[in-house]
Design a protein around this motif. Structure first.
Motif, PDB file in Angstrom:
ATOM      1  N   GLY A   1      68.454 -29.379 -86.802  1.00 20.17           N
ATOM      2  CA  GLY A   1      68.672 -30.027 -88.085  1.00 20.17           C
ATOM      3  C   GLY A   1      69.772 -31.071 -88.109  1.00 20.17           C
ATOM      4  N   ILE A   2      70.560 -31.196 -87.010  1.00 16.67           N
ATOM      5  CA  ILE A   2      71.680 -32.145 -87.040  1.00 16.67           C
ATOM      6  C   ILE A   2      71.815 -33.036 -85.805  1.00 16.67           C
ATOM      7  CG2 ILE A   2      73.087 -30.804 -88.653  1.00 16.67           C
ATOM      8  CD1 ILE A   2      74.641 -29.749 -86.181  1.00 16.67           C
ATOM      9  N   VAL A   3      71.311 -32.603 -84.663  1.00 17.62           N
ATOM     10  CA  VAL A   3      71.495 -33.359 -83.420  1.00 17.62           C
ATOM     11  C   VAL A   3      70.364 -34.371 -83.281  1.00 17.62           C
ATOM     12  CG1 VAL A   3      71.817 -33.216 -80.929  1.00 17.62           C
ATOM     13  CG2 VAL A   3      72.559 -31.316 -82.382  1.00 17.62           C
ATOM     14  N   PRO A   4      70.686 -35.678 -83.254  1.00 16.80           N
ATOM     15  CA  PRO A   4      69.645 -36.720 -83.234  1.00 16.80           C
ATOM     16  C   PRO A   4      69.073 -36.984 -81.844  1.00 16.80           C
ATOM     17  CG  PRO A   4      71.784 -37.753 -83.314  1.00 16.80           C
ATOM     18  CD  PRO A   4      72.025 -36.257 -83.355  1.00 16.80           C
ATOM     19  N   ASN A   5      68.412 -35.974 -81.275  1.00 16.70           N
ATOM     20  CA  ASN A   5      67.846 -36.140 -79.937  1.00 16.70           C
ATOM     21  C   ASN A   5      66.424 -35.598 -79.825  1.00 16.70           C
ATOM     22  OD1 ASN A   5      68.345 -33.410 -80.051  1.00 16.70           O
ATOM     23  ND2 ASN A   5      69.519 -33.309 -78.157  1.00 16.70           N
ATOM     24  N   GLY A   6      65.767 -35.375 -80.938  1.00 14.38           N
ATOM     25  CA  GLY A   6      64.426 -34.810 -80.917  1.00 14.38           C
ATOM     26  C   GLY A   6      63.339 -35.858 -81.065  1.00 14.38           C
ATOM     27  N   LEU A   7      62.202 -35.556 -80.488  1.00 15.59           N
ATOM     28  CA  LEU A   7      61.020 -36.414 -80.560  1.00 15.59           C
ATOM     29  C   LEU A   7      59.834 -35.536 -80.939  1.00 15.59           C
ATOM     30  CD1 LEU A   7      59.199 -38.904 -79.849  1.00 15.59           C
ATOM     31  CD2 LEU A   7      59.250 -38.079 -77.487  1.00 15.59           C
ATOM     32  N   ALA A   8      59.144 -35.893 -82.004  1.00 15.95           N
ATOM     33  CA  ALA A   8      57.934 -35.179 -82.402  1.00 15.95           C
ATOM     34  C   ALA A   8      56.728 -36.057 -82.094  1.00 15.95           C
ATOM     35  CB  ALA A   8      57.971 -34.851 -83.893  1.00 15.95           C
ATOM     36  N   VAL A   9      55.713 -35.440 -81.516  1.00 17.92           N
ATOM     37  CA  VAL A   9      54.459 -36.125 -81.200  1.00 17.92           C
ATOM     38  C   VAL A   9      53.357 -35.406 -81.970  1.00 17.92           C
ATOM     39  CG1 VAL A   9      52.839 -36.723 -79.363  1.00 17.92           C
ATOM     40  CG2 VAL A   9      55.307 -36.779 -78.909  1.00 17.92           C
ATOM     41  N   MET A  10      52.720 -36.134 -82.872  1.00 14.57           N
ATOM     42  CA  MET A  10      51.635 -35.561 -83.662  1.00 14.57           C
ATOM     43  C   MET A  10      50.305 -35.862 -82.985  1.00 14.57           C
ATOM     44  SD  MET A  10      54.381 -35.612 -85.473  1.00 14.57           S
ATOM     45  CE  MET A  10      54.794 -37.266 -85.936  1.00 14.57           C
ATOM     46  N   LEU A  11      49.466 -34.809 -82.901  1.00 14.91           N
ATOM     47  CA  LEU A  11      48.185 -34.924 -82.206  1.00 14.91           C
ATOM     48  C   LEU A  11      47.025 -34.961 -83.185  1.00 14.91           C
ATOM     49  CD1 LEU A  11      48.883 -32.324 -79.386  1.00 14.91           C
ATOM     50  CD2 LEU A  11      49.216 -34.795 -79.305  1.00 14.91           C
ATOM     51  N   ARG A  12      45.918 -35.475 -82.735  1.00 14.21           N
ATOM     52  CA  ARG A  12      44.706 -35.616 -83.541  1.00 14.21           C
ATOM     53  C   ARG A  12      44.245 -34.281 -84.139  1.00 14.21           C
ATOM     54  NH1 ARG A  12      42.125 -39.947 -83.654  1.00 14.21           N
ATOM     55  NH2 ARG A  12      42.846 -40.683 -81.650  1.00 14.21           N
ATOM     56  N   ASN A  13      44.456 -33.179 -83.427  1.00 15.38           N
ATOM     57  CA  ASN A  13      44.013 -31.869 -83.909  1.00 15.38           C
ATOM     58  C   ASN A  13      44.981 -31.248 -84.923  1.00 15.38           C
ATOM     59  OD1 ASN A  13      46.159 -30.955 -82.386  1.00 15.38           O
ATOM     60  ND2 ASN A  13      44.930 -29.788 -80.937  1.00 15.38           N
ATOM     61  N   GLY A  14      46.050 -31.973 -85.276  1.00 11.50           N
ATOM     62  CA  GLY A  14      47.019 -31.487 -86.253  1.00 11.50           C
ATOM     63  C   GLY A  14      48.239 -30.821 -85.645  1.00 11.50           C
ATOM     64  N   ASP A  15      48.216 -30.565 -84.347  1.00 12.00           N
ATOM     65  CA  ASP A  15      49.378 -29.967 -83.695  1.00 12.00           C
ATOM     66  C   ASP A  15      50.533 -30.958 -83.642  1.00 12.00           C
ATOM     67  OD1 ASP A  15      47.970 -27.652 -83.263  1.00 12.00           O
ATOM     68  OD2 ASP A  15      47.675 -27.987 -81.107  1.00 12.00           O
ATOM     69  N   ARG A  16      51.731 -30.410 -83.628  1.00 15.53           N
ATOM     70  CA  ARG A  16      52.952 -31.211 -83.503  1.00 15.53           C
ATOM     71  C   ARG A  16      53.717 -30.667 -82.299  1.00 15.53           C
ATOM     72  NH1 ARG A  16      57.781 -30.878 -87.775  1.00 15.53           N
ATOM     73  NH2 ARG A  16      59.319 -31.950 -86.521  1.00 15.53           N
ATOM     74  N   VAL A  17      53.964 -31.522 -81.327  1.00 12.11           N
ATOM     75  CA  VAL A  17      54.680 -31.145 -80.116  1.00 12.11           C
ATOM     76  C   VAL A  17      56.080 -31.743 -80.215  1.00 12.11           C
ATOM     77  CG1 VAL A  17      54.653 -31.208 -77.596  1.00 12.11           C
ATOM     78  CG2 VAL A  17      52.496 -31.259 -78.841  1.00 12.11           C
ATOM     79  N   ARG A  18      57.102 -30.889 -79.985  1.00 12.44           N
ATOM     80  CA  ARG A  18      58.479 -31.369 -80.110  1.00 12.44           C
ATOM     81  C   ARG A  18      59.200 -31.313 -78.768  1.00 12.44           C
ATOM     82  NH1 ARG A  18      62.019 -28.521 -83.696  1.00 12.44           N
ATOM     83  NH2 ARG A  18      61.021 -26.672 -82.872  1.00 12.44           N
TER      84      ARG A  18
END
Length: 115
Positions: free
Chosen positions: A80-97
């Motif tokens: 919630g505070i460290v600005p080092n995350g990347l989210a990848v949203m997939l066609r099937n609705g999954d979210r990979v972080r």
């Protein structure tokens, strides 16, 4: 170099590099898999986003997502505070972080590769 790098990416898997596939970007990363942040390496090839875990993780292996399955990317904050995350949203609705260094560069190169 790309052939050697691709061999490293796909070593010990059932994945095979496609003809003309190249490594676009790579770096150290963590993949959020359930409660564990699995340490390893992340590669973006001209065809896939590929994560390979280090051998010391409880969850080990190779995860791969074809570029055409990626719908969007977004920056996220780890814990919630460290600005080092990347989210990848997939066609099937999954979210990979992932936790990555230089997440803006990752976002830019993924979006450019998606076309």
């Amino acid at each position: 170099m790309d052939d050697q790098e691709l061999a490293k990416v796909y070593r010990d898997t059932n994945f095979q590099p496609a003809p003309g596939e190249t490594v676009v970007h790579k770096g150290v990363a963590n993949l959020w898999a359930g409660p564990e942040a699995v340490g390893g390496r992340l590669w973006l090839t001209s065809r896939s986003l590929v994560f390979r875990s280090h051998a010391v993780n409880a969850q080990r292996g190779v995860w791969a997502w074809p570029i055409e399955e990626i719908v969007s990317t977004a920056p996220v904050n780890t814990l919630g505070i460290v600005p080092n995350g990347l989210a990848v949203m997939l066609r099937n609705g999954d979210r990979v972080r992932f936790v990555v260094r230089k997440r803006r560069a990752w976002i830019q190169v993924i979006e450019q590769t998606r076309g």
